[in-house]
Design a protein around this motif. Structure first.
Motif, PDB file in Angstrom:
ATOM      1  N   ALA A   1      38.113  36.912  -4.413  1.00 30.18           N
ATOM      2  CA  ALA A   1      38.512  37.939  -3.856  1.00 30.18           C
ATOM      3  C   ALA A   1      37.590  38.382  -2.816  1.00 30.18           C
ATOM      4  N   PRO A   2      37.234  37.885  -1.640  1.00 28.82           N
ATOM      5  CA  PRO A   2      36.314  38.423  -0.649  1.00 28.82           C
ATOM      6  C   PRO A   2      37.291  39.528   0.129  1.00 28.82           C
ATOM      7  N   CYS A   3      38.466  39.901  -0.205  1.00 31.20           N
ATOM      8  CA  CYS A   3      39.325  40.831   0.324  1.00 31.20           C
ATOM      9  C   CYS A   3      38.832  42.432   0.126  1.00 31.20           C
ATOM     10  N   VAL A   4      38.492  42.232  -1.028  1.00 29.63           N
ATOM     11  CA  VAL A   4      37.961  43.563  -1.582  1.00 29.63           C
ATOM     12  C   VAL A   4      36.463  43.484  -1.904  1.00 29.63           C
ATOM     13  N   GLY A   5      35.822  42.530  -1.326  1.00 30.03           N
ATOM     14  CA  GLY A   5      34.386  42.836  -1.237  1.00 30.03           C
ATOM     15  C   GLY A   5      33.519  42.309  -2.706  1.00 30.03           C
ATOM     16  N   ARG A   6      34.353  41.518  -3.469  1.00 27.94           N
ATOM     17  CA  ARG A   6      33.496  41.135  -4.569  1.00 27.94           C
ATOM     18  C   ARG A   6      32.574  40.140  -4.409  1.00 27.94           C
ATOM     19  N   VAL A   7      32.783  39.204  -3.174  1.00 28.96           N
ATOM     20  CA  VAL A   7      31.830  38.360  -2.562  1.00 28.96           C
ATOM     21  C   VAL A   7      31.665  38.731  -1.061  1.00 28.96           C
ATOM     22  N   THR A   8      30.674  38.255  -0.280  1.00 27.40           N
ATOM     23  CA  THR A   8      30.717  38.493   0.847  1.00 27.40           C
ATOM     24  C   THR A   8      31.064  37.483   1.915  1.00 27.40           C
ATOM     25  N   PRO A   9      31.608  37.699   2.976  1.00 26.80           N
ATOM     26  CA  PRO A   9      31.926  36.515   3.591  1.00 26.80           C
ATOM     27  C   PRO A   9      31.210  35.329   3.711  1.00 26.80           C
ATOM     28  N   GLU A  10      29.611  35.440   3.758  1.00 27.77           N
ATOM     29  CA  GLU A  10      28.687  34.475   3.705  1.00 27.77           C
ATOM     30  C   GLU A  10      28.785  33.659   2.356  1.00 27.77           C
ATOM     31  N   GLU A  11      28.980  34.466   1.168  1.00 28.23           N
ATOM     32  CA  GLU A  11      29.040  33.706   0.111  1.00 28.23           C
ATOM     33  C   GLU A  11      30.341  33.000  -0.219  1.00 28.23           C
ATOM     34  N   HIS A  12      31.585  33.498   0.228  1.00 24.51           N
ATOM     35  CA  HIS A  12      32.663  33.212   0.185  1.00 24.51           C
ATOM     36  C   HIS A  12      32.755  31.570   1.222  1.00 24.51           C
ATOM     37  N   ARG A  13      32.307  31.685   2.187  1.00 26.84           N
ATOM     38  CA  ARG A  13      32.104  30.572   3.108  1.00 26.84           C
ATOM     39  C   ARG A  13      31.309  29.514   2.228  1.00 26.84           C
ATOM     40  N   ALA A  14      30.326  29.695   1.570  1.00 29.85           N
ATOM     41  CA  ALA A  14      29.375  28.621   0.851  1.00 29.85           C
ATOM     42  C   ALA A  14      30.462  28.102  -0.550  1.00 29.85           C
ATOM     43  N   ILE A  15      31.109  28.923  -0.979  1.00 25.46           N
ATOM     44  CA  ILE A  15      31.977  28.332  -1.894  1.00 25.46           C
ATOM     45  C   ILE A  15      33.156  27.491  -1.174  1.00 25.46           C
ATOM     46  N   ALA A  16      33.557  27.642  -0.115  1.00 22.15           N
ATOM     47  CA  ALA A  16      34.457  26.751   0.919  1.00 22.15           C
ATOM     48  C   ALA A  16      33.649  25.448   0.807  1.00 22.15           C
ATOM     49  N   GLU A  17      32.390  25.688   1.336  1.00 29.35           N
ATOM     50  CA  GLU A  17      31.571  24.413   1.754  1.00 29.35           C
ATOM     51  C   GLU A  17      31.277  23.581   0.537  1.00 29.35           C
ATOM     52  N   ASP A  18      31.363  24.184  -0.716  1.00 34.78           N
ATOM     53  CA  ASP A  18      31.301  23.199  -1.934  1.00 34.78           C
ATOM     54  C   ASP A  18      32.514  22.607  -2.243  1.00 34.78           C
ATOM     55  N   PHE A  19      33.589  23.330  -1.936  1.00 37.85           N
ATOM     56  CA  PHE A  19      34.931  22.858  -2.488  1.00 37.85           C
ATOM     57  C   PHE A  19      34.990  21.606  -1.350  1.00 37.85           C
ATOM     58  N   CYS A  20      34.665  21.503  -0.060  1.00 40.34           N
ATOM     59  CA  CYS A  20      34.735  20.525   0.855  1.00 40.34           C
ATOM     60  C   CYS A  20      33.711  19.405   0.263  1.00 40.34           C
TER      61      CYS A  20
END
Length: 667
Positions: A180-199
């Motif tokens: 839920a980066p849309c409501v600020g649960r995580v920052t865009p940087e934290e969300h990108r780190a999650i996406a990097e781990d996914f990749c």
């Protein structure tokens, strides 16, 4: 229009592994590509009843005149290879993939501020990371499972804007399948780190993430936080379920040819996969005759020289990498030579780990299947069989045709559990109903020559007895397990595995696995029994030399002799049969209990004793009266047990346990 039966492969030639198959027309063009979980089952379905096939399939099998297959490691690999070859060859009967539709990919839009995981088809877009391809059902399940571990955004741009405007996440945010980066649960940087781990996970780094979660689970258990440990356990199970290493599709910048070999003493099967742009674009295979004493490194050297120097098909398209199972001795010079042909640097190396090593295993498996298929087809050819028998008769200067050949082999481990096998070939084909197995004990088991003398003595003693006896009318003679006195004074058990035939039918030729000592031992056994119409030879494995009795020099058959191929197949079959029996006997010997020799004590009562007393030591210490407390043990049997165990010497070591049954074993 071709008759499908004219090119139908024999059922036994088709492997049962997953794989991809191709039908070709008389001009060699690929007209259909398909995948199968079980190649044998799928291909047989095309030929079992061609008239009952669907119209398109019926037309395809009649338009083709050959079929070939490639073995892969999993269903996923077969899917990916099928897709690649459909795009490569554009077969006219694969109509479902000739339009713009493709298999779906799992894509991560790393070019966006908030990366999104989604299923995509069609052309690839800049800034996205792609993984796959997958089947439509598998990709949805994979994505749903991974989002619980890597909660990357998967909603559309419209849903994202509504969530940002309302300040409330969508359903996936509430069930923890989106961070839920849309409501600020995580920052865009934290969300990108999650996406990097996914990749990273989808790119092949599953072990790192699974190990990390296992450590976190262990820490939660240590802190008695069992709820978190259970959640982490479920995440680990999910990751292990999703991850299946991709050995057919590599990174997009991979251009390589992968060579693999599977060889025996006389021949070598070669397979090469051509990988371009990360995909297997082609496959070729050969079976080559080996020159005597040629090493694998030398064979690879000659192979590369032939493929890239003489084969016009490969001229002008040498890849950046040439992957081989073993480095040739002059690898630097070969790499320089290939670089000159290509006009750029070429690396020759052996893959040790990762996707390329996994794909090399697939290529090696195809080489193994190709050599087996080559041998099976040669053995099944009646003309080749007749030529082999004739060549062998002429080379050995035998006055009789070789209608029946028997081969004997000895198997043991450092003189323990010595066994022998007898395999039979009639008219060049195995006759498995006449195979026999022998257990060897006593002084006959001291070495291979004594064992070979013993086995031949017993086999032909049975022949003489059966020859003298009146044959039964029905031909049904019960099998037997008999004790026979050995030449050295020991005893041995002959295990006759079939019930319809004994030893009344003699061979024209006896083949023993070994050189001069084994041949002379076998010949001496026949001489002692007065048998002079059975000929004996030995096949020494190191140089494939054929030895005759009382000869100082072996008979050297040409390396391409069909007679030598026949001897080799018979010897290998005898070795396989002996090894199987030896392993069976050794396995039984490892579970022998001190209670096995008690008269009247069967398996059920033995287990009852062990269950009641708990150990062999307590059983030995019990009186006859105490033994009767166990279920099924009467006074007479109890006295027999006490008498049997009284002679056993106590040992200091703890008794061993049969891990299969839980029974305490005699140590």
């Amino acid at each position: 229009m071709a008759d499908p039966s004219s090119y139908r492969p024999n059922t036994g030639e088709i492997p049962t592994n997953p794989g991809v198959y191709r039908f070709r027309d008389p001009h060699g063009r690929v007209i259909y590509v398909g995948k199968a979980k079980n190649l044998r089952s799928r291909l047989n379905s095309y030929f079992a009843n061609p008239a009952g096939l669907m119209p398109k399939t019926h037309a395809m099998v009649h338009a083709a005149n050959s079929v070939e297959w490639t073995v892969v490691g999993s269903e996923l690999e077969s899917l990916q290879l099928e897709y690649t070859w459909i795009k490569e060859f554009k077969p006219r009967f694969n109509v479902m993939f000739r339009d713009d539709k493709t298999y779906p990919y799992l894509a991560v839009t790393m070019g966006e501020k908030l990366p999104r995981v989604q299923v995509m088809r069609g052309e690839r877009r800049k800034g996205n990371r792609y993984f796959g391809p997958y089947t439509a059902g598998a990709i949805r399940e994979t994505m749903d499972t991974l989002l619980r571990v890597f909660p990357v955004r998967s909603c559309s741009p419209g849903v994202l804007k509504r969530a940002q405007a309302s300040g409330r996440p969508c359903l996936l945010g509430y069930i923890d399948k989106c961070s839920a980066p849309c409501v600020g649960r995580v920052t865009p940087e934290e969300h990108r780190a999650i996406a990097e781990d996914f990749c990273s996970f989808m790119g092949g780094e599953a072990t790192r993430f699974i190990n990390k979660l296992e450590k976190e689970m262990a820490a939660s258990v240590a802190e008695l936080d069992y709820e978190s440990a259970a959640r982490l356990r479920d995440d680990i199970i999910a990751l292990r379920k999703v991850f299946e290493r991709n050995a057919v599709v590599l990174s997009e910048d991979t251009d390589a040819d992968l060579f693999a070999l599977h060889e025996d003493e006389l021949e070598a099967s070669v397979q090469v996969f051509n990988v371009r742009g990360g995909r297997v674009r082609g496959q070729r295979g050969w079976v080559v005759e080996k020159v005597e004493d040629t090493t694998t490194a030398e064979l690879i050297e000659h192979l590369l020289q032939q493929v890239y120097g003489e084969d016009a098909e490969y001229q002008g398209r040498i890849p950046r990498e040439v992957l081989v199972p073993e480095m040739p001795s002059n690898s630097d010079e070969l790499a320089q030579w290939l670089g000159g042909l290509r006009g750029a640097r070429v690396a020759i190396r052996v893959p040790q780990r990762g996707d390329k090593a996994a794909l090399m295993g697939t290529v090696r498996e195809n080489a193994e299947h190709a050599l087996k298929l080559h041998k099976v087809r040669r053995a099944g050819d009646i003309t080749t069989r007749s030529l082999a028998l004739q060549e062998l008769q002429e080379a050995l200067e035998l006055p009789v045709p070789l209608l029946r050949i028997e081969c004997f082999d000895i198997s043991h481990v450092q003189g323990t559990n010595v066994v022998a096998s007898m395999v039979v070939v009639e008219d060049g084909l195995p006759k498995k109903s006449d195979y026999r197995k022998f257990s060897i004990t006593g002084s006959a088991a001291v070495d291979d020559t004594a064992a070979m003398h013993d086995v031949l003595t017993r086999r032909f003693r049975h022949y003489l007895v059966d020859k003298a006896a009146q044959p039964p009318v029905s031909g049904e003679i019960p099998g037997e397990v008999g004790q026979a006195a050995t030449a050295g004074g020991g005893t041995a058990t002959a295990v006759l595995t079939e019930t319809k035939a004994k030893f009344a039918y003699p061979p024209n030729l006896v083949v023993v696995d070994g050189g001069k000592p084994q041949v002379n031992a076998a010949a001496r056994a026949l001489t002692e029994l007065g048998i002079d119409d059975v000929y004996v030879v030995g096949l020494a494995k190191r140089l494939e030399e054929v030895w005759l009795p009382d000869s100082d020099f072996p008979v050297i058959l040409p390396r391409t002799s069909q007679g030598l191929y026949l001897l080799q197949r018979i010897r290998d079959e005898a070795h396989r049969f002996a090894i199987s029996f030896h392993r069976q006997k050794r396995g039984k010997a490892m579970t022998v209990s001190a209670l096995d020799g008690v008269p009247g004590l069967g398996e059920a009562k033995r287990k009852a004793l062990v269950a009641h007393f708990g150990s062999l030591k307590k059983i030995k210490a019990a009186s006859a009266l105490e033994l009767t407390e166990a279920k099924g043990i009467g006074p007479t049997l109890a006295e027999a047990i006490v008498s049997h165990l009284a002679g056993d010497t106590a040992k200091d070591a703890a008794p061993s346990v049969n891990m299969t049954t839980g029974e305490i074993l005699d140590s």
